[in-house]
Motif scaffolding. Structure first.
Motif, PDB file in Angstrom:
ATOM      1  N   ALA A  20       9.088 -67.178  11.654  1.00  0.00           N
ATOM      2  CA  ALA A  20       9.147 -67.774  12.899  1.00  0.00           C
ATOM      3  C   ALA A  20       9.433 -66.364  14.098  1.00  0.00           C
ATOM      4  O   ALA A  20       8.594 -66.519  15.002  1.00  0.00           O
ATOM      5  N   VAL A  21      10.108 -65.557  13.583  1.00  0.00           N
ATOM      6  CA  VAL A  21      10.545 -64.615  14.514  1.00  0.00           C
ATOM      7  C   VAL A  21       9.225 -63.629  14.728  1.00  0.00           C
ATOM      8  O   VAL A  21       8.925 -63.077  15.980  1.00  0.00           O
ATOM      9  N   ALA A  22       8.467 -63.429  13.573  1.00  0.00           N
ATOM     10  CA  ALA A  22       7.071 -62.516  13.603  1.00  0.00           C
ATOM     11  C   ALA A  22       6.135 -63.220  14.825  1.00  0.00           C
ATOM     12  O   ALA A  22       5.651 -62.500  15.407  1.00  0.00           O
ATOM     13  N   VAL A  23       6.153 -64.491  14.629  1.00  0.00           N
ATOM     14  CA  VAL A  23       5.316 -65.274  15.539  1.00  0.00           C
ATOM     15  C   VAL A  23       5.526 -65.196  16.980  1.00  0.00           C
ATOM     16  O   VAL A  23       4.689 -64.926  17.671  1.00  0.00           O
ATOM     17  N   LEU A  24       7.005 -65.232  17.415  1.00  0.00           N
ATOM     18  CA  LEU A  24       7.098 -65.006  18.438  1.00  0.00           C
ATOM     19  C   LEU A  24       7.100 -63.683  19.056  1.00  0.00           C
ATOM     20  O   LEU A  24       6.713 -63.518  20.231  1.00  0.00           O
ATOM     21  N   ARG A  25       7.317 -62.715  18.265  1.00  0.00           N
ATOM     22  CA  ARG A  25       7.124 -61.452  18.659  1.00  0.00           C
ATOM     23  C   ARG A  25       5.652 -61.177  18.814  1.00  0.00           C
ATOM     24  O   ARG A  25       5.043 -60.407  19.824  1.00  0.00           O
ATOM     25  N   PHE A  26       4.756 -61.624  17.972  1.00  0.00           N
ATOM     26  CA  PHE A  26       3.343 -61.412  18.209  1.00  0.00           C
ATOM     27  C   PHE A  26       2.800 -61.997  19.412  1.00  0.00           C
ATOM     28  O   PHE A  26       1.985 -61.495  19.984  1.00  0.00           O
ATOM     29  N   LEU A  27       3.181 -63.211  19.603  1.00  0.00           N
ATOM     30  CA  LEU A  27       2.954 -63.822  20.939  1.00  0.00           C
ATOM     31  C   LEU A  27       3.421 -63.202  22.131  1.00  0.00           C
ATOM     32  O   LEU A  27       2.811 -63.035  23.360  1.00  0.00           O
ATOM     33  N   GLY A  28       4.677 -62.492  21.870  1.00  0.00           N
ATOM     34  CA  GLY A  28       4.981 -61.843  23.058  1.00  0.00           C
ATOM     35  C   GLY A  28       4.087 -60.502  23.378  1.00  0.00           C
ATOM     36  O   GLY A  28       3.806 -60.304  24.694  1.00  0.00           O
ATOM     37  N   ALA A  29       3.957 -59.837  22.368  1.00  0.00           N
ATOM     38  CA  ALA A  29       2.888 -58.882  22.406  1.00  0.00           C
ATOM     39  C   ALA A  29       1.483 -59.111  23.213  1.00  0.00           C
ATOM     40  O   ALA A  29       0.885 -58.541  23.756  1.00  0.00           O
ATOM     41  N   ALA A  30       1.098 -60.638  22.775  1.00  0.00           N
ATOM     42  CA  ALA A  30      -0.184 -61.010  22.921  1.00  0.00           C
ATOM     43  C   ALA A  30      -0.166 -61.244  24.407  1.00  0.00           C
ATOM     44  O   ALA A  30      -1.284 -61.219  25.027  1.00  0.00           O
ATOM     45  N   GLY A  31       0.891 -61.689  25.250  1.00  0.00           N
ATOM     46  CA  GLY A  31       1.153 -61.899  26.634  1.00  0.00           C
ATOM     47  C   GLY A  31       0.205 -63.051  26.934  1.00  0.00           C
ATOM     48  O   GLY A  31       0.108 -64.056  26.458  1.00  0.00           O
TER      49      GLY A  31
END
Length: 273
Positions: A20-31
């Motif tokens: 779940a944290v990985a998904v949040l980080r990925f979406l954070g990078a996606a902007g």
């Protein structure tokens, strides 16, 4: 061949939290662009059922949002609110607010307070100047990978070398999203940033937008944040640059001096227990 993330259909406990944290980080990078469920699944090597289960749970808690027309996921307002609360909790945002306001009033440009959060730099505070400009982080709570933009580079340059190398090794696949940015260009710039004490971008990341940043370096600690001015490139002349750097250094020094007594107070309090 199955990846470690695909090794089992059963995902529980710590594994589920990590993903779940990985998904949040990925979406954070996606902007603002966000990502589809397919992009999330492929980038993180999840089974589609796992990705669906995680995104559904995150969406239910408003940590991510899904745009109905495009089916793209982005970080949600609940996460933004928690990020803002965390920033206030450190005391840094409240402490730096007068400096952020002063810089925007004096220069007419947009001021950013950026803090490191793991492999990312997060916008802790922002004050627009006399005009609105496009920026990489956007609003308060927006984030970019460490190494992208002068503010995060100003922080990165003053971290221990081995730690900075780990960050660059981890983030380098993300750099390809930004024009004229590679691991090598960042590494090459770090020496000059340390030498002169500030980082500058003259429109290479966002066309027509320039920025200058200085690190905030409390005594005895690594860089914890940076304060930056963003402006149209036409406003960042060679004649104006030294004055802007001097203003940023003045405010950074004041913040560093204010943070050091807090450190001593916390240390004394800890020894008393």
């Amino acid at each position: 061949m199955k990846t470690p993330a695909d090794a089992s259909e059963t995902v529980t406990g710590t594994q589920l939290l990590d993903r779940a944290v990985a998904v949040l980080r990925f979406l954070g990078a996606a902007g603002q662009q966000g990502a589809t469920i397919t992009e999330i699944t492929e980038a993180l090597h999840f089974k589609q059922s796992t990705a669906h289960r995680i995104t559904t749970a995150l969406e239910r808690h408003a940590l991510i949002d899904r745009e109905q027309s495009t089916k793209r996921y982005r970080l949600g307002l609940a996460l933004f609110a928690m990020g803002a609360a965390a920033a206030d909790g450190t005391g840094l945002r409240q402490l730096a607010r007068p400096a952020v306001l002063r810089l925007s009033a004096e220069t007419g440009d947009t001021t950013f307070l950026m803090a490191r959060a793991g492999f990312n730099a997060v916008c802790v505070d922002r004050q627009d100047g006399g005009y609105i400009i496009d920026t990489l982080t956007g609003h308060v709570g927006g984030q970019i990978p460490m190494g992208v933009g002068p503010a995060s580079q100003a922080i990165l340059a003053f971290l221990p070398t081995t730690e900075a190398e780990v960050i660059l090794d981890t983030n380098y696949p993300l750099f390809q999203r930004y024009p004229n940015l590679t691991r090598k260009t960042i590494t090459d710039s770090m020496h000059s940033i340390r030498e002169r004490g500030y980082a500058v971008d003259e429109g290479s990341l966002v066309e027509g937008i320039s920025a200058v940043a200085v690190p905030i370096l409390p005594r005895g600690r690594d860089a914890i944040a940076a304060i930056a001015l963003n402006m149209t490139s036409a406003r960042l002349s060679q004649e104006r640059l030294p004055g802007l750097v001097a203003m940023l250094r003045r405010e950074a020094k004041s913040l560093e001096d204010s943070l050091n007594p807090l450190e001593g107070a916390f240390a004394t309090r800890g020894m008393g227990h």
